[in-house]
Design an enzyme around this catalytic site. Structure first.
Site, PDB file in Angstrom:
ATOM      1  N   LYS A  24       0.881  -1.185   0.000  1.00 52.67           N
ATOM      2  CA  LYS A  24       0.000   0.000   0.000  1.00 52.67           C
ATOM      3  C   LYS A  24       0.903   1.214   0.000  1.00 52.67           C
ATOM      4  O   LYS A  24       2.029   1.175   0.494  1.00 52.67           O
ATOM      5  CB  LYS A  24      -0.910  -0.005   1.231  1.00 52.67           C
ATOM      6  CG  LYS A  24      -2.050   0.991   1.179  1.00 52.67           C
ATOM      7  CD  LYS A  24      -3.153   0.615   0.189  1.00 52.67           C
ATOM      8  CE  LYS A  24      -4.224  -0.172   0.828  1.00 52.67           C
ATOM      9  NZ  LYS A  24      -5.328  -0.575   0.013  1.00 52.67           N
TER      10      LYS A  24
HETATM   11  N1  GLU Z   1      -7.141  -0.304  -3.097  1.00 48.25           N
HETATM   12  C1  GLU Z   1      -7.862  -1.506  -3.311  1.00 48.25           C
HETATM   13  C2  GLU Z   1      -7.826  -2.390  -2.082  1.00 48.25           C
HETATM   14  O1  GLU Z   1      -7.626  -1.927  -0.989  1.00 48.25           O
HETATM   15  C3  GLU Z   1      -7.448  -2.227  -4.572  1.00 48.25           C
HETATM   16  C4  GLU Z   1      -6.022  -2.624  -4.664  1.00 48.25           C
HETATM   17  C5  GLU Z   1      -5.637  -3.156  -6.024  1.00 48.25           C
HETATM   18  O2  GLU Z   1      -6.481  -3.261  -6.871  1.00 48.25           O
HETATM   19  O3  GLU Z   1      -4.443  -3.454  -6.203  1.00 48.25           O
HETATM   20  O4  GLU Z   1      -8.099  -3.571  -2.129  1.00 48.25           O
END
Ligand code: GLU
Length: 421
Positions: free
Chosen positions: A109
């Site tokens: 993240k």
């Molecule tokens: N931000 C989204 C999550 O927390 C998607 C992450 C992604 O698609 O890589 O799952």
């Protein structure tokens, strides 16, 4: 700095969840520490020229939790409260989520501490490009693949793809997912998280012998995930009686017109000013509305020890990441009247279709939206069945069952790879 990160409430929460499940799985101390700690945590300065000519120094973060089975995967968020600790917690949750759903990724993240609502398009573009440039030594289609999260969208992904591609000297669409379809984005990616949440809510209502028609639904958060979830459930005949965003909440026991709400937020940027026969309520009042399905789809740590006793729903569907604190969770696990769809399962539709997007980009072979949706529902159904069975067989709380499935696969992968050197 390290102390601050280790003590951040979200990171402490993610570690406590992990330790509890590691006890259930009886993971040894050496494997435990290897599985829990992030592999890499980066902090970068993002100097950005603002429209008035001055340079603003933003701070950007990226945490790659593990690289044991494939590249890391996870969103990038723009929000004033972003910290390294928050991002590290979110990266851990991405790991368990990808593993649970059978995706060949570790979790990651990232974030930039900023308020995107107060920035112009030009400022956002310059900040995004500079952040991407700073990340170039640490990312790649087989190293770390970013995607949208809170405060970011398809346009931000397009600028990231362009910056990385200019550096490589050729187009590299597979460097990010959640891009516009015109750049190699997948059909159905934008709607995928909300579609997945609605699918799992419907499956759960079925299992509980409840009907979708007329079901009262409350949604906290009306961004991409909250609005699409509401729209999907509305289509299945549910009654959306309350929604909220950062400006506050609205309530109509007869049911809100979701399409009108989406029109309003597209035009005005928030729910503020929406009337149409509803009363305004606070976010806290919203969480306490009597309903069949409550869907937190905003930030972490919204259901706390203060409000958990007042929640009146049959199904709690965690569309946000980490919306329930540890203290609230220990109350929730005693409440047989509430069925939990835990975050790592509930919102996994987004990253599942991100995986499909990455695969399509790597192969330069694209699927129709119907194919994407069909594959999405199959993959979610498999994960859902596995969690239900695990919870039943081992008499586990749904969150513990989901995390146990995710964590055990990673611990096993690390163990068979061995320690280098
Ligand atoms: N931000 C989204 C999550 O927390 C998607 C992450 C992604 O698609 O890589 O799952």
């Amino acid at each position: 700095m390290l102390d601050e990160f280790m003590q951040s409430p979200a990171y402490v929460m993610a570690c406590q969840q992990f330790d509890r499940v590691a006890d259930i799985l009886d993971i040894g101390q050496s494997e435990r520490i290897r599985t829990k700690m992030p592999k890499r945590a980066m902090i970068v300065s993002v100097p950005t020229r603002m429209d008035d000519g001055h340079t603003e120094m933003f701070t950007g973060y990226r945490v790659q939790h593990h690289l044991s089975v494939g590249p890391t995967k996870g969103g990038l968020r723009y929000h004033p409260d972003v910290t390294l600790g928050e991002v590290a917690a979110l990266a851990m949750w991405m790991s368990w989520k990808c593993s649970l759903c059978g995706l060949p990724y570790g979790g990651a993240k990232g974030g930039v501490t900023c308020d995107p609502r107060k920035m112009s398009r030009g400022e956002l573009e310059r900040m995004t490009r500079r952040f991407t440039q700073e990340m170039i030594p640490f990312i790649g289609p087989h190293v770390d693949v970013m995607a949208p999260d809170l405060g970011t969208n398809e346009q931000i992904m397009a600028w990231m793809m362009d910056t990385y591609s200019m550096h490589e000297g050729n187009p590299v669409p597979q460097i990010v997912t959640g891009k516009p379809v015109a750049l190699g984005g997948s059909a159905g990616r934008k709607e995928a998280t909300g579609r997945g949440v609605a699918y799992l809510v419907n499956r759960t209502l079925d299992n509980l012998n409840m009907k979708s028609e007329g079901t009262r639904v409350v949604v906290q958060g009306f961004g991409n995930v909250g609005s699409i979830t509401a729209q999907q459930l509305h289509r299945f005949g549910a009654r959306i009686i309350g929604v909220s965003d950062y400006t506050g909440g609205i309530h109509n026991p007869q049911g809100l017109d979701v399409n009108k709400l989406i029109d309003h937020t597209t035009r005005h940027g928030s729910l503020e000013g929406f009337v149409d026969g509803c009363e305004t309520i606070t976010n806290d009042e919203l969480l306490q509305l009597e309903c069949e399905v409550l869907i937190p789809a905003a930030l972490e740590r919204q259901i706390t020890e203060k409000n958990v006793g007042k929640i009146r729903c049959r199904v709690l569907a965690e569309a946000a990441n980490g919306p329930t604190t540890i203290e609230a969770d220990s109350v929730l696990r005693q409440r047989d009247d509430i069925f939990l769809i835990p975050d790592v399962l509930c919102n996994a539709g987004g990253v599942i279709v991100s995986y499909f997007e990455w695969v399509q980009d790597l192969q330069s072979f694209f699927w129709t939206e119907a194919e994407v949706n069909d594959k999405l529902y199959r993959q979610l159904e498999l994960a859902y069945q596995q969690v239900l069975q695990m919870a039943k067989k081992q008499k586990l709380y749904m969150r513990d069952a989901a995390l146990a499935l995710g964590i055990s696969k990673i611990a096993q992968a690390k163990q068979v790879r061995g320690l280098f050197p």
